[in-house]
Design a protein around this motif. Structure first.
Motif, PDB file in Angstrom:
ATOM      1  N   MET A   1       0.798  -1.206   0.000  1.00 47.09           N
ATOM      2  CA  MET A   1       0.156  -0.045  -0.004  1.00 47.09           C
ATOM      3  C   MET A   1       0.622   1.398  -0.050  1.00 47.09           C
ATOM      4  O   MET A   1       1.876   1.221   0.491  1.00 47.09           O
ATOM      5  N   ILE A   2       0.453   2.129  -0.762  1.00 51.47           N
ATOM      6  CA  ILE A   2       1.235   3.561  -0.578  1.00 51.47           C
ATOM      7  C   ILE A   2       0.164   4.607  -0.349  1.00 51.47           C
ATOM      8  O   ILE A   2      -0.964   4.545  -0.638  1.00 51.47           O
ATOM      9  N   LEU A   3       0.688   5.709  -0.021  1.00 50.58           N
ATOM     10  CA  LEU A   3       0.041   6.848   0.228  1.00 50.58           C
ATOM     11  C   LEU A   3       0.233   7.840  -0.724  1.00 50.58           C
ATOM     12  O   LEU A   3       1.543   8.135  -1.248  1.00 50.58           O
ATOM     13  N   VAL A   4      -0.708   8.653  -1.183  1.00 48.16           N
ATOM     14  CA  VAL A   4      -0.371   9.538  -2.311  1.00 48.16           C
ATOM     15  C   VAL A   4      -1.146  10.784  -2.156  1.00 48.16           C
ATOM     16  O   VAL A   4      -2.157  11.064  -1.151  1.00 48.16           O
ATOM     17  N   SER A   5      -0.544  11.975  -2.668  1.00 47.72           N
ATOM     18  CA  SER A   5      -1.277  13.386  -2.436  1.00 47.72           C
ATOM     19  C   SER A   5      -2.607  13.328  -3.190  1.00 47.72           C
ATOM     20  O   SER A   5      -2.938  12.948  -4.215  1.00 47.72           O
ATOM     21  N   SER A   6      -3.688  13.889  -2.292  1.00 44.31           N
ATOM     22  CA  SER A   6      -5.084  13.883  -2.792  1.00 44.31           C
ATOM     23  C   SER A   6      -5.167  14.511  -4.037  1.00 44.31           C
ATOM     24  O   SER A   6      -5.801  14.124  -4.909  1.00 44.31           O
ATOM     25  N   VAL A 101       3.884   9.153  -2.450  1.00 41.33           N
ATOM     26  CA  VAL A 101       4.123   9.920  -3.429  1.00 41.33           C
ATOM     27  C   VAL A 101       3.389  11.250  -3.478  1.00 41.33           C
ATOM     28  O   VAL A 101       2.119  11.403  -3.303  1.00 41.33           O
ATOM     29  N   LEU A 102       4.078  12.234  -3.371  1.00 41.81           N
ATOM     30  CA  LEU A 102       3.565  13.459  -3.085  1.00 41.81           C
ATOM     31  C   LEU A 102       4.005  14.519  -4.084  1.00 41.81           C
ATOM     32  O   LEU A 102       4.825  14.472  -4.866  1.00 41.81           O
ATOM     33  N   LYS A 103       2.965  15.585  -4.086  1.00 38.69           N
ATOM     34  CA  LYS A 103       3.166  16.568  -5.330  1.00 38.69           C
ATOM     35  C   LYS A 103       4.246  17.436  -5.272  1.00 38.69           C
ATOM     36  O   LYS A 103       4.432  18.128  -4.388  1.00 38.69           O
ATOM     37  N   SER A 112      11.612  17.375  -3.955  1.00 40.16           N
ATOM     38  CA  SER A 112      13.087  17.611  -4.251  1.00 40.16           C
ATOM     39  C   SER A 112      13.280  19.232  -4.668  1.00 40.16           C
ATOM     40  O   SER A 112      14.196  19.908  -4.479  1.00 40.16           O
ATOM     41  N   LYS A 113      11.941  19.832  -5.002  1.00 36.93           N
ATOM     42  CA  LYS A 113      11.796  21.098  -5.308  1.00 36.93           C
ATOM     43  C   LYS A 113      10.778  21.873  -4.810  1.00 36.93           C
ATOM     44  O   LYS A 113       9.501  21.327  -4.650  1.00 36.93           O
ATOM     45  N   ILE A 114      10.893  22.982  -4.176  1.00 39.74           N
ATOM     46  CA  ILE A 114       9.908  23.888  -3.616  1.00 39.74           C
ATOM     47  C   ILE A 114       9.872  25.319  -4.241  1.00 39.74           C
ATOM     48  O   ILE A 114      10.944  25.608  -4.677  1.00 39.74           O
ATOM     49  N   TYR A 115       8.799  26.117  -4.183  1.00 38.24           N
ATOM     50  CA  TYR A 115       8.972  27.494  -4.284  1.00 38.24           C
ATOM     51  C   TYR A 115       9.939  28.237  -3.149  1.00 38.24           C
ATOM     52  O   TYR A 115       9.927  27.723  -2.120  1.00 38.24           O
ATOM     53  N   ASN A 116      10.530  29.233  -3.644  1.00 38.60           N
ATOM     54  CA  ASN A 116      11.715  29.769  -2.900  1.00 38.60           C
ATOM     55  C   ASN A 116      11.343  30.796  -1.844  1.00 38.60           C
ATOM     56  O   ASN A 116      12.174  31.369  -1.136  1.00 38.60           O
ATOM     57  N   GLY A 117      10.137  31.075  -1.775  1.00 40.11           N
ATOM     58  CA  GLY A 117       9.602  32.128  -0.766  1.00 40.11           C
ATOM     59  C   GLY A 117       9.549  33.331  -1.051  1.00 40.11           C
ATOM     60  O   GLY A 117       8.926  34.214  -0.399  1.00 40.11           O
ATOM     61  N   GLU A 118       9.422  33.659  -2.502  1.00 38.82           N
ATOM     62  CA  GLU A 118       9.554  35.203  -2.978  1.00 38.82           C
ATOM     63  C   GLU A 118       8.022  35.289  -3.508  1.00 38.82           C
ATOM     64  O   GLU A 118       7.755  36.470  -3.877  1.00 38.82           O
ATOM     65  N   PHE A 119       7.247  34.101  -3.631  1.00 36.84           N
ATOM     66  CA  PHE A 119       6.032  34.414  -4.254  1.00 36.84           C
ATOM     67  C   PHE A 119       6.202  34.767  -5.886  1.00 36.84           C
ATOM     68  O   PHE A 119       5.317  35.583  -6.460  1.00 36.84           O
ATOM     69  N   VAL A 141      10.023   8.813   0.159  1.00 36.40           N
ATOM     70  CA  VAL A 141       8.978   9.704  -0.671  1.00 36.40           C
ATOM     71  C   VAL A 141       9.514  10.084  -1.974  1.00 36.40           C
ATOM     72  O   VAL A 141      10.663  10.103  -2.121  1.00 36.40           O
ATOM     73  N   VAL A 142       8.534  10.001  -2.984  1.00 37.55           N
ATOM     74  CA  VAL A 142       8.960  10.418  -4.330  1.00 37.55           C
ATOM     75  C   VAL A 142       7.885  11.361  -4.769  1.00 37.55           C
ATOM     76  O   VAL A 142       6.756  11.472  -4.206  1.00 37.55           O
ATOM     77  N   SER A 143       8.168  12.106  -5.844  1.00 35.84           N
ATOM     78  CA  SER A 143       6.898  13.042  -6.312  1.00 35.84           C
ATOM     79  C   SER A 143       6.508  12.241  -7.453  1.00 35.84           C
ATOM     80  O   SER A 143       6.904  10.885  -7.781  1.00 35.84           O
ATOM     81  N   GLU A 144       5.565  12.674  -8.005  1.00 40.89           N
ATOM     82  CA  GLU A 144       4.795  12.260  -9.294  1.00 40.89           C
ATOM     83  C   GLU A 144       5.605  11.717 -10.569  1.00 40.89           C
ATOM     84  O   GLU A 144       5.575  10.969 -11.145  1.00 40.89           O
ATOM     85  N   GLU A 145       6.812  12.776 -10.482  1.00 36.50           N
ATOM     86  CA  GLU A 145       7.926  12.730 -11.311  1.00 36.50           C
ATOM     87  C   GLU A 145       8.718  11.251 -11.028  1.00 36.50           C
ATOM     88  O   GLU A 145       9.301  10.931 -12.109  1.00 36.50           O
ATOM     89  N   GLY A 146       8.891  10.731 -10.000  1.00 35.03           N
ATOM     90  CA  GLY A 146       9.490   9.649  -9.582  1.00 35.03           C
ATOM     91  C   GLY A 146       8.733   8.321  -9.487  1.00 35.03           C
ATOM     92  O   GLY A 146       9.251   7.364  -9.017  1.00 35.03           O
ATOM     93  N   LEU A 147       7.618   8.406 -10.084  1.00 31.09           N
ATOM     94  CA  LEU A 147       6.706   7.397 -10.171  1.00 31.09           C
ATOM     95  C   LEU A 147       7.305   6.095 -10.858  1.00 31.09           C
ATOM     96  O   LEU A 147       7.137   5.007 -10.298  1.00 31.09           O
TER      97      LEU A 147
END
Ligand code: SF4
Length: 155
Positions: A1-6, A101-103, A112-119, A141-147
């Motif tokens: 079983m895996i857990l995924v971002s809704s 698997v998270l967005k 592996s990547k997030i927005y940098n806080g500058e909006f 933890v992987v992203s959808e790109e790591g599926l």
């Protein structure tokens, strides 16, 4: 079983009320191989909500008290993000999830990547708060790109 971002499963739970459906993930849910989780809703937010970004570091820094999660209009929502991360961790542990698997790019779910806080739509390397907590607890933890790393395509 895996857990995924809704939101990857097609649920309209993103801050702006949209989803980002991934067909492979939807199929896994239909086959009862996955369960959904949205750390931000679990943390106490509703949809729609203000966009937020991590200021001063990434999710690991938030857990260490060195960075904060701030909404675009300035409200500090760090505690809600941490709350959602711990509830997600408990869910993953209860499920004995083999992976999560998270967005990508989300301040909660980016792995592996997030927005940098500058909006300004700029990205940087780093984890969201939930991804950081799961990884610290030994959960893959992987992203959808790591599926495809999790489930290599069969010939
Ligand atoms: Fe919820 Fe994560 Fe999707 Fe954001 S990226 S809507 S926190 S599941």
């Amino acid at each position: 079983m895996i857990l995924v971002s809704s939101c990857l499963a097609g649920l309209e739970v993103r801050y702006n009320g949209t989803h980002c459906l991934n067909q492979k993930i939807r199929q896994m849910l239909d086959e009862n191989k996955a369960r959904t989780v949205c750390p931000e809703l679990l943390g106490g937010f509703s949809t729609p909500r203000e966009p937020a970004e991590i200021i001063g570091g990434d999710g690991g820094d938030v857990l260490d008290g060195k960075a904060r999660v701030i909404e675009k209009t300035g409200r500090d929502v760090t505690e809600l993000y941490i709350n959602g991360a711990y509830i997600t961790l408990r869910k993953a542990q209860e499920l004995n999830a083999t992976a999560v698997v998270l967005k990508e790019f989300s301040p909660s779910c980016g792995s592996s990547k997030i927005y940098n806080g500058e909006f300004l739509g700029k990205k940087m390397s780093g984890n969201g708060v939930t991804s950081a907590l799961l990884k610290r607890n030994g959960i893959r933890v992987v992203s959808e790109e790591g599926l495809t790393d999790l489930f290599p395509e069969e010939d």
